[in-house]
Design a protein around this motif. Sequence first.
Motif, mmCIF file in Angstrom:
data_model
loop_
_atom_site.group_PDB
_atom_site.id
_atom_site.type_symbol
_atom_site.label_atom_id
_atom_site.label_comp_id
_atom_site.label_asym_id
_atom_site.label_seq_id
_atom_site.Cartn_x
_atom_site.Cartn_y
_atom_site.Cartn_z
ATOM 1 N N LEU A 68 -23.540 -8.686 -25.303
ATOM 2 C CA LEU A 68 -24.823 -8.434 -24.623
ATOM 3 C C LEU A 68 -25.047 -7.353 -23.674
ATOM 4 O O LEU A 68 -26.169 -6.712 -23.571
ATOM 5 C CB LEU A 68 -25.089 -9.721 -23.994
ATOM 6 C CG LEU A 68 -26.119 -10.016 -23.087
ATOM 7 C CD1 LEU A 68 -27.348 -10.135 -24.150
ATOM 8 C CD2 LEU A 68 -26.147 -11.490 -22.438
ATOM 9 N N ILE A 69 -24.065 -7.182 -22.861
ATOM 10 C CA ILE A 69 -24.164 -6.103 -21.947
ATOM 11 C C ILE A 69 -24.361 -4.697 -22.801
ATOM 12 O O ILE A 69 -25.188 -3.833 -22.293
ATOM 13 C CB ILE A 69 -23.089 -5.988 -21.060
ATOM 14 C CG1 ILE A 69 -22.677 -7.191 -19.963
ATOM 15 C CG2 ILE A 69 -22.822 -4.564 -20.366
ATOM 16 C CD1 ILE A 69 -21.721 -7.010 -19.278
ATOM 17 N N ILE A 70 -23.744 -4.327 -23.652
ATOM 18 C CA ILE A 70 -23.853 -3.123 -24.547
ATOM 19 C C ILE A 70 -25.249 -2.960 -25.193
ATOM 20 O O ILE A 70 -25.937 -1.844 -25.045
ATOM 21 C CB ILE A 70 -22.713 -2.922 -25.788
ATOM 22 C CG1 ILE A 70 -21.202 -2.986 -25.128
ATOM 23 C CG2 ILE A 70 -23.142 -1.804 -26.633
ATOM 24 C CD1 ILE A 70 -20.141 -2.845 -26.072
ATOM 25 N N CYS A 71 -25.725 -4.079 -25.650
ATOM 26 C CA CYS A 71 -27.051 -4.300 -26.421
ATOM 27 C C CYS A 71 -28.231 -3.916 -25.252
ATOM 28 O O CYS A 71 -29.044 -3.282 -25.419
ATOM 29 C CB CYS A 71 -27.553 -5.414 -26.976
ATOM 30 S SG CYS A 71 -26.357 -5.645 -28.651
ATOM 31 N N LEU A 72 -27.969 -4.345 -24.055
ATOM 32 C CA LEU A 72 -28.728 -4.423 -22.982
ATOM 33 C C LEU A 72 -28.948 -2.819 -22.548
ATOM 34 O O LEU A 72 -30.029 -2.250 -22.127
ATOM 35 C CB LEU A 72 -28.429 -5.096 -21.732
ATOM 36 C CG LEU A 72 -28.847 -6.814 -21.901
ATOM 37 C CD1 LEU A 72 -28.419 -7.579 -20.884
ATOM 38 C CD2 LEU A 72 -30.525 -7.031 -22.233
ATOM 39 N N LEU A 73 -27.745 -2.076 -22.394
ATOM 40 C CA LEU A 73 -27.710 -0.701 -22.046
ATOM 41 C C LEU A 73 -28.529 -0.015 -22.965
ATOM 42 O O LEU A 73 -29.217 0.886 -22.899
ATOM 43 C CB LEU A 73 -26.346 -0.391 -21.953
ATOM 44 C CG LEU A 73 -25.745 -0.746 -20.566
ATOM 45 C CD1 LEU A 73 -23.852 -0.226 -20.717
ATOM 46 C CD2 LEU A 73 -26.178 -0.116 -19.577
ATOM 47 N N ILE A 74 -28.475 -0.045 -24.429
ATOM 48 C CA ILE A 74 -28.726 0.598 -25.379
ATOM 49 C C ILE A 74 -30.566 0.250 -25.339
ATOM 50 O O ILE A 74 -31.385 1.060 -25.518
ATOM 51 C CB ILE A 74 -28.410 0.168 -26.877
ATOM 52 C CG1 ILE A 74 -27.070 0.562 -26.970
ATOM 53 C CG2 ILE A 74 -29.225 0.846 -27.929
ATOM 54 C CD1 ILE A 74 -26.384 0.063 -28.328
ATOM 55 N N ALA A 75 -30.777 -0.988 -24.863
ATOM 56 C CA ALA A 75 -32.296 -1.142 -25.094
ATOM 57 C C ALA A 75 -32.988 -0.380 -23.899
ATOM 58 O O ALA A 75 -34.039 0.148 -23.791
ATOM 59 C CB ALA A 75 -32.508 -2.752 -25.136
#
Length: 312
Positions: A68-75
């Motif tokens: 979740l943290i990785i996806c939020l960083l990409i977004a």
Amino acid sequence: MAALIYQIFSSSALLSLGLCHLICTTRNYLKSPHTYSAKPFHPFPPSSSYSSSSGNGGRLRHLQLYMLIICLLIAMTHHLIISADADPLLKGRTPVHRFDSLQSAAVIFLFFIVSLCLLLSDSSSLLPFPSDLFFALGSALFFLQYTVTYSAASVQTSDLQAKCDSVSARISVLSSLLCLILACQPRLFVADIGLAAAVCLQGLWVLQTGLSLYVEAFIPDGCHRLLDVVNGVEGSTQCDLEESKFRAVAILDLVFLVHVVFVVLIVMFTYAGVAKSIGIRRLGSYEALPTVAAVSENNPHIQMKAMTGTQA
């Protein structure tokens, strides 16, 4: 193409998060309905306890939060990059596109902060926050996302884009309401399942938005992408006639109902599949009593109370 790729990435992340929460929530409820309580995240693998553990299970228990943290960083990086570009479509003399992207990046950053706090709270004693506090924070952030998305829809030059944003805003406000209910009533299984279903629905609608705006085969008849815009951007899909606009909006309403039906089917089949895998059958709120064969297998010698004072 970049906009469509981001929509597909966002849809995949939301669907994965919603399905994972749906499966783990259903599993926890069926295993122990009397002690069930909603959790903001579920450890991996699902069989591991909610306390700290060691070994491979301990290293992987926060896998959901890591992803979740990785996806939020990409977004967040995506919205910051597109906010640095000039407004691809002139909306008066105000760079509305840039401000909308910055607002979206700010909301995603707040979700990122809450996810980090949740990770620290579970992995250490630095932030010993209770679960209901995280649900309350999630409710506030989903409502903030609703306001940002709704305001973005109100300034869109594309009626098709505005319709997609308004539907997404409604799903966000539904998620906010469900998080608020879970913050007050964490044992309410229906609200927890509804939150997982809302996340899945948001993921499907993000994919539908990308297809309806940036893929020619899915753009409703009477609408088209602007010829002078090479890449798909917000507002690049326009409907020339009022009749075409109303027809496109009606089609999107119908497609949204189809997605709702699909999510309901996902919830029903997931519940049935998890119940079958666990091997538990329930009738209402009553549990089945153990059979004589099961009792004999576990304890072949059944202790009986002595009968005294009886007559033949």
